[in-house]
Design a protein around this motif. Structure first.
Motif, PDB file in Angstrom:
ATOM      1  N   UNK A 106      11.224 -34.007  -7.057  1.00 34.29           N
ATOM      2  CA  UNK A 106       9.898 -33.409  -7.215  1.00 34.29           C
ATOM      3  C   UNK A 106       8.859 -34.141  -6.372  1.00 34.29           C
ATOM      4  N   UNK A 107       8.973 -35.465  -6.316  1.00 38.49           N
ATOM      5  CA  UNK A 107       8.033 -36.246  -5.506  1.00 38.49           C
ATOM      6  C   UNK A 107       8.162 -35.870  -4.032  1.00 38.49           C
ATOM      7  N   UNK A 108       9.410 -35.738  -3.558  1.00 41.23           N
ATOM      8  CA  UNK A 108       9.639 -35.352  -2.167  1.00 41.23           C
ATOM      9  C   UNK A 108       9.101 -33.942  -1.900  1.00 41.23           C
ATOM     10  N   UNK A 109       9.277 -33.048  -2.880  1.00 38.19           N
ATOM     11  CA  UNK A 109       8.806 -31.668  -2.700  1.00 38.19           C
ATOM     12  C   UNK A 109       7.280 -31.627  -2.625  1.00 38.19           C
ATOM     13  N   UNK A 110       6.613 -32.419  -3.470  1.00 40.38           N
ATOM     14  CA  UNK A 110       5.147 -32.464  -3.429  1.00 40.38           C
ATOM     15  C   UNK A 110       4.665 -33.016  -2.099  1.00 40.38           C
ATOM     16  N   UNK A 111       5.344 -34.062  -1.628  1.00 39.54           N
ATOM     17  CA  UNK A 111       4.967 -34.632  -0.334  1.00 39.54           C
ATOM     18  C   UNK A 111       5.172 -33.620   0.794  1.00 39.54           C
ATOM     19  N   UNK A 112       6.268 -32.852   0.721  1.00 46.24           N
ATOM     20  CA  UNK A 112       6.528 -31.850   1.756  1.00 46.24           C
ATOM     21  C   UNK A 112       5.473 -30.745   1.735  1.00 46.24           C
ATOM     22  N   UNK A 113       5.086 -30.295   0.526  1.00 46.03           N
ATOM     23  CA  UNK A 113       4.054 -29.267   0.423  1.00 46.03           C
ATOM     24  C   UNK A 113       2.723 -29.756   0.991  1.00 46.03           C
ATOM     25  N   UNK A 114       2.408 -31.024   0.766  1.00 49.16           N
ATOM     26  CA  UNK A 114       1.172 -31.581   1.323  1.00 49.16           C
ATOM     27  C   UNK A 114       1.235 -31.617   2.846  1.00 49.16           C
ATOM     28  N   UNK A 115       2.399 -31.960   3.391  1.00 47.49           N
ATOM     29  CA  UNK A 115       2.554 -31.980   4.850  1.00 47.49           C
ATOM     30  C   UNK A 115       2.446 -30.569   5.429  1.00 47.49           C
ATOM     31  N   UNK A 116       3.001 -29.598   4.722  1.00 47.06           N
ATOM     32  CA  UNK A 116       2.917 -28.201   5.196  1.00 47.06           C
ATOM     33  C   UNK A 116       1.464 -27.748   5.220  1.00 47.06           C
ATOM     34  N   UNK A 117       0.710 -28.067   4.154  1.00 50.61           N
ATOM     35  CA  UNK A 117      -0.697 -27.655   4.114  1.00 50.61           C
ATOM     36  C   UNK A 117      -1.501 -28.347   5.210  1.00 50.61           C
ATOM     37  N   UNK A 118      -1.193 -29.592   5.508  1.00 48.26           N
ATOM     38  CA  UNK A 118      -1.882 -30.269   6.612  1.00 48.26           C
ATOM     39  C   UNK A 118      -1.591 -29.580   7.937  1.00 48.26           C
ATOM     40  N   UNK A 119      -0.329 -29.203   8.138  1.00 47.07           N
ATOM     41  CA  UNK A 119       0.038 -28.504   9.375  1.00 47.07           C
ATOM     42  C   UNK A 119      -0.653 -27.147   9.459  1.00 47.07           C
ATOM     43  N   UNK A 120      -0.765 -26.442   8.331  1.00 48.83           N
ATOM     44  CA  UNK A 120      -1.421 -25.129   8.316  1.00 48.83           C
ATOM     45  C   UNK A 120      -2.908 -25.279   8.634  1.00 48.83           C
ATOM     46  N   UNK A 121      -3.555 -26.275   8.066  1.00 49.62           N
ATOM     47  CA  UNK A 121      -4.982 -26.483   8.348  1.00 49.62           C
ATOM     48  C   UNK A 121      -5.217 -26.730   9.844  1.00 49.62           C
ATOM     49  N   UNK A 122      -4.360 -27.546  10.413  1.00 48.56           N
ATOM     50  CA  UNK A 122      -4.505 -27.820  11.851  1.00 48.56           C
ATOM     51  C   UNK A 122      -4.263 -26.552  12.670  1.00 48.56           C
ATOM     52  N   UNK A 123      -3.232 -25.809  12.315  1.00 50.57           N
ATOM     53  CA  UNK A 123      -2.890 -24.594  13.064  1.00 50.57           C
ATOM     54  C   UNK A 123      -4.000 -23.556  12.965  1.00 50.57           C
ATOM     55  N   UNK A 124      -4.492 -23.316  11.751  1.00 49.36           N
ATOM     56  CA  UNK A 124      -5.537 -22.309  11.560  1.00 49.36           C
ATOM     57  C   UNK A 124      -6.810 -22.708  12.300  1.00 49.36           C
ATOM     58  N   UNK A 125      -7.155 -23.983  12.249  1.00 48.95           N
ATOM     59  CA  UNK A 125      -8.368 -24.444  12.931  1.00 48.95           C
ATOM     60  C   UNK A 125      -8.266 -24.219  14.436  1.00 48.95           C
ATOM     61  N   UNK A 126      -7.112 -24.543  15.014  1.00 51.02           N
ATOM     62  CA  UNK A 126      -6.929 -24.395  16.471  1.00 51.02           C
ATOM     63  C   UNK A 126      -6.911 -22.929  16.880  1.00 51.02           C
TER      64      UNK A 126
END
Length: 271
Positions: A134-154
């Protein structure tokens, strides 16, 4: 204790003496004044009382000695405790005094037998693995959201203001947590607006990283850009999120097992 007995003895003696004096005075008065002899009447009574008192004292001593020798439990509704149990208790107490003191077992051995201890260890191991997953899954979801924020902004910077980009990212987070009622409408720049193909591709690219169903991606993009997609139905958007048409935001298929975007792709080329 002795003083108390002496006081009681004095009281009893006084009462007896007073009774004799009163009796004698009454007897004398009745005999002299009325010629009545009460001795004939009271003598049998006095003798009966004396005999009864003596008999009561003897019975009292007899029952007292008998009860002290024969233990009888007169309590009502409570189980009697046999003498054998008390003797066994005394014997067990003596035995424990002579037995050597054994060292206590370990905490785990005291709480569980060997078979249950093994099951407990397995359960604890599974719990740790589940917690780690579960900890790894939460960390992965946070990384995905960071990548999405960067992608959407660009990708949307040429078409949206900073405030609208922030609102779009908030809508994406609402989509990830299945809260479509929280979507807020956005309108792209009038001079350089986003068109339907680019918006459809944006919804597909982001939803693919989050694992969102196509129908929910269509609702997300429709409610986020109600002006640009005024003529597009939800069914149309659902069936055309990923198409091979030229657009401002091309389709970005994630690599197998990866969530990262290909930000080096040309916005004018469709994949």
């Amino acid at each position: 204790m002795t003083n108390k007995k002496q006081i009681q003895t004095k009281k009893i003696s006084f009462i007896l003496a007073l009774s004799v004096i009163i009796y004698t005075a009454i007897d004398t008065y009745l005999f002299l004044c009325h010629d009545i002899n009460i001795m004939r009447i009271t003598t049998p009574v006095i003798l009966g009382l004396v005999i009864a008192i003596i008999l009561c004292g003897l019975l009292h001593k007899f029952f007292y000695k008998w009860l002290t020798k024969n233990s009888i439990n007169f309590s009502l509704g409570e189980p009697s405790t046999p003498i054998v149990e008390s003797e066994n208790a005394i014997e067990s107490t003596d035995a424990t005094e002579t037995l050597p003191i054994e060292q206590p077992m370990g905490l785990a051995e005291q709480e569980y037998p060997p078979s249950q201890q093994s099951n407990q260890d397995t359960a604890n191991s599974d719990c740790l693995k589940d917690s780690h997953f579960k900890k790894k899954e939460i960390e992965r979801q946070a990384e995905i959201m960071d990548a999405i924020r960067e992608y959407v902004t660009v990708k949307t910077a040429p078409y949206l203001s900073k405030e609208d980009i922030a609102t779009l990212i908030s809508n994406i987070e609402y989509m990830a947590y299945d809260q479509p009622e929280s979507y807020k409408p956005i309108r792209s720049n009038i001079d350089n607006p986003l068109r339907s193909p680019g918006l459809r591709h944006l919804a597909w690219n982001v939803g693919e990283r989050l694992g969102i169903p196509l129908a929910k991606r269509a609702v997300f993009i429709k409610k986020s850009f109600p002006y640009e997609l005024a003529n597009a139905t939800l069914e149309y958007l659902k069936l055309n999120l990923r198409d091979n048409v030229s657009s401002q935001i091309p389709i970005d298929v994630p690599d197998k097992g990866d969530y990262r975007f290909h930000l080096d792709a040309d916005n004018d080329d469709s994949q």
